[in-house]
Design a protein around this motif. Structure first.
Motif, mmCIF file in Angstrom:
data_model
loop_
_atom_site.group_PDB
_atom_site.id
_atom_site.type_symbol
_atom_site.label_atom_id
_atom_site.label_comp_id
_atom_site.label_asym_id
_atom_site.label_seq_id
_atom_site.Cartn_x
_atom_site.Cartn_y
_atom_site.Cartn_z
ATOM 1 N N PHE A 142 0.800 -1.226 0.000
ATOM 2 C CA PHE A 142 0.000 0.000 0.000
ATOM 3 C C PHE A 142 0.835 1.280 0.000
ATOM 4 N N TRP A 143 1.976 1.284 0.690
ATOM 5 C CA TRP A 143 2.812 2.483 0.667
ATOM 6 C C TRP A 143 3.412 2.710 -0.723
ATOM 7 N N PRO A 144 4.029 1.712 -1.358
ATOM 8 C CA PRO A 144 4.476 1.964 -2.738
ATOM 9 C C PRO A 144 3.317 2.296 -3.666
ATOM 10 N N GLY A 145 2.159 1.685 -3.444
ATOM 11 C CA GLY A 145 0.998 2.026 -4.267
ATOM 12 C C GLY A 145 0.577 3.470 -4.094
ATOM 13 N N THR A 146 0.632 3.961 -2.863
ATOM 14 C CA THR A 146 0.324 5.362 -2.596
ATOM 15 C C THR A 146 1.299 6.272 -3.335
ATOM 16 N N LYS B 233 10.941 7.255 -5.547
ATOM 17 C CA LYS B 233 10.507 6.652 -4.284
ATOM 18 C C LYS B 233 9.589 5.459 -4.535
ATOM 19 N N ALA B 234 8.664 5.591 -5.474
ATOM 20 C CA ALA B 234 7.749 4.487 -5.786
ATOM 21 C C ALA B 234 8.521 3.268 -6.288
ATOM 22 N N LEU C 200 -6.744 8.138 -1.161
ATOM 23 C CA LEU C 200 -6.096 8.784 -2.299
ATOM 24 C C LEU C 200 -6.655 8.257 -3.613
ATOM 25 N N GLU C 201 -6.872 6.946 -3.705
ATOM 26 C CA GLU C 201 -7.455 6.373 -4.919
ATOM 27 C C GLU C 201 -8.828 6.979 -5.192
ATOM 28 N N ALA C 202 -9.635 7.112 -4.149
ATOM 29 C CA ALA C 202 -10.979 7.676 -4.321
ATOM 30 C C ALA C 202 -10.900 9.132 -4.789
ATOM 31 N N MET D 276 -0.502 -7.090 -2.077
ATOM 32 C CA MET D 276 0.912 -6.709 -2.045
ATOM 33 C C MET D 276 1.445 -6.277 -3.408
ATOM 34 N N PHE D 277 1.088 -7.018 -4.460
ATOM 35 C CA PHE D 277 1.720 -6.787 -5.755
ATOM 36 C C PHE D 277 0.869 -5.967 -6.720
ATOM 37 N N TYR D 278 -0.452 -6.083 -6.660
ATOM 38 C CA TYR D 278 -1.232 -5.293 -7.607
ATOM 39 C C TYR D 278 -1.247 -3.825 -7.204
ATOM 40 N N SER D 279 -1.228 -3.551 -5.895
ATOM 41 C CA SER D 279 -1.180 -2.159 -5.442
ATOM 42 C C SER D 279 0.139 -1.507 -5.817
ATOM 43 N N SER D 280 1.210 -2.263 -5.761
ATOM 44 C CA SER D 280 2.552 -1.720 -6.009
ATOM 45 C C SER D 280 2.962 -1.903 -7.470
ATOM 46 N N TYR D 281 3.314 -3.117 -7.848
ATOM 47 C CA TYR D 281 3.741 -3.387 -9.219
ATOM 48 C C TYR D 281 2.634 -3.111 -10.231
ATOM 49 N N GLY D 282 1.380 -3.353 -9.836
ATOM 50 C CA GLY D 282 0.273 -3.116 -10.763
ATOM 51 C C GLY D 282 0.153 -1.656 -11.140
ATOM 52 N N ASN D 283 0.177 -0.783 -10.136
ATOM 53 C CA ASN D 283 0.129 0.647 -10.434
ATOM 54 C C ASN D 283 1.397 1.090 -11.155
#
Length: 388
Positions: free
Chosen positions: A64-68, A84-85, A373-375, A108-115
């Motif tokens: 979630f932090w890398p996704g943010t 940073k991302a 943030l997504e919303a 874990m992965f779709y929030s980070s690597y996916g974005n």
């Protein structure tokens, strides 16, 4: 300080999305300044504290932090956010070097690597995502038709095959992989999981169980129970939020009418039972309401989901209703009662992680910030007339 009771959403000042996005960026810069080590990921700020508590890459919230950070890069495409991302995202890859032990690879992965892949099209990110999807698929039981959520609970709780509502969110990784070079079977697994969940995870009134327990050999549904909610027959706020978000996403990916119907029923009972300020108590049936803790994370998840749902329902009146509801929730979350502002570097206050376990109560949580943030970004796109 807990939010005041009985605060009317109508009394909440209107908010500008751009101002809230700028607020999120400013708060995130505070966290970046305190977090130089890419192997440490901010997860929570406990009630009364003002500093993040960190977890490692194996934690279910690690994406979630890398996704943010990727969402902030989407809003402000600068080298600062991208660097940073990338750093926090690439830290997660070693998770896939060992046997899959639970269902959280999608979180874990779709929030980070996916974005990250969506925004950069880096082929290395695509390969990690495909690998993560294949790992998640190893937990699929074809006799049951769902992904096993917690292997450790098989012995610990005597649950032969358990599936938690949270697992609906992980299906997005399977849908994506099946359409981006992965196996067609991944799509079929995701649809099967959603269909079986729709059949067994819900009560007649549209509220959901947290956990559905199945016979791992026959596939028979055995019982619905809670783990993080108040009781087996209560509506745990975040569980219902995962249902709304998950079935909305599944309808987007599959266009199966059953999933749209389930998303709407799940949303309607959630909205109908909200308190006046539109942010739910941690469980809608908690016995100590109105003194019970709130869960801003559930509100953020649902606000994001309702914005997408508003673009998918054919009834324009219903679509407008879902969007207005999301805007009400975001207005409250953007108020002084719920934003951390000068209290800490988080975005939001007043989330609840695991009340029965006595953990993360009235806290700031990284996934509340992520979905908030997504919303906001989704609402901005809708205001600009752009597709989500």
């Amino acid at each position: 300080m807990k939010p005041a009771q009985g605060t009317s959403a109508a009394a909440t000042p209107s908010f500008r999305v751009e101002e809230q996005l700028a607020y999120c960026a400013a708060q995130a810069r505070k966290t970046v300044a305190q977090t130089a080590d890419y192997t440490k990921l901010p997860r929570r700020i406990s009630a009364g504290k003002n500093q993040w508590e960190y977890v490692d890459r194996e934690d279910w919230t690690s994406g979630f932090w890398p996704g943010t950070l990727w969402y902030l890069y989407q809003q402000q495409p600068t080298g600062f956010w991208k660097e940073k991302a990338e750093g926090f995202t690439q830290n997660l890859a070693p998770v896939l070097d060992h046997q899959t032990v639970d269902h959280d690879l999608g979180f874990m992965f779709y929030s980070s690597y996916g974005n990250g892949y969506r925004l950069t099209k880096d082929p290395a990110y695509k390969q990690v995502l495909l690998r993560a999807a294949d790992s998640l698929a190893t937990l699929f039981n074809p006799r049951v038709g769902t992904i096993l959520s917690w292997p450790r609970m098989v012995k610990q709780m005597g649950w032969p095959h358990n599936t938690i509502m949270d697992n609906m969110i992980n299906l997005e990784l399977l849908f994506w992989a099946s359409k981006n070079g992965g196996r067609k079977e991944l799509y079929d697994m995701a649809v099967s999981h959603a269909r079986v969940t729709s059949q067994h995870h819900f009560r007649p009134d549209g509220t959901s169980y947290h956990v559905a327990v199945y016979d791992d050999k026959t596939g028979q549904f055995l019982k619905g129970v809670t783990h993080q909610g108040y009781a087996d027959n209560s509506m745990w706020a975040r569980g219902q939020a995962w249902a709304i978000y998950g079935f909305t996403m599944c309808y987007r990916e599959s266009r199966e009418p059953e999933f749209l119907d389930r998303a709407r029923k799940s949303a309607d009972v959630f909205i109908r039972r909200l308190p006046e300020d539109q942010v739910p108590y941690w469980d809608f049936d908690a016995p100590d309401i109105p003194q019970a803790p709130r869960d801003a994370s559930a509100a953020a998840i649902v606000a994001s989901a309702l914005l997408e749902l508003s673009t998918l329902v054919p009834d324009q009146s219903a679509a407008q209703g879902y969007r207005r509801q999301a805007e009400k929730m975001l207005a409250t979350l953007s108020s002084a009662q719920y934003q951390a502002r000068n209290q800490s570097p988080a975005f939001l206050l007043h989330s609840t992680g695991h009340k029965p376990n006595g953990t993360e109560i009235d806290a700031s949580l990284n996934y509340a910030d992520y979905y908030y943030l997504e919303a906001l970004l989704r609402l901005q796109k809708l205001q600009q007339g752009k597709p989500l």
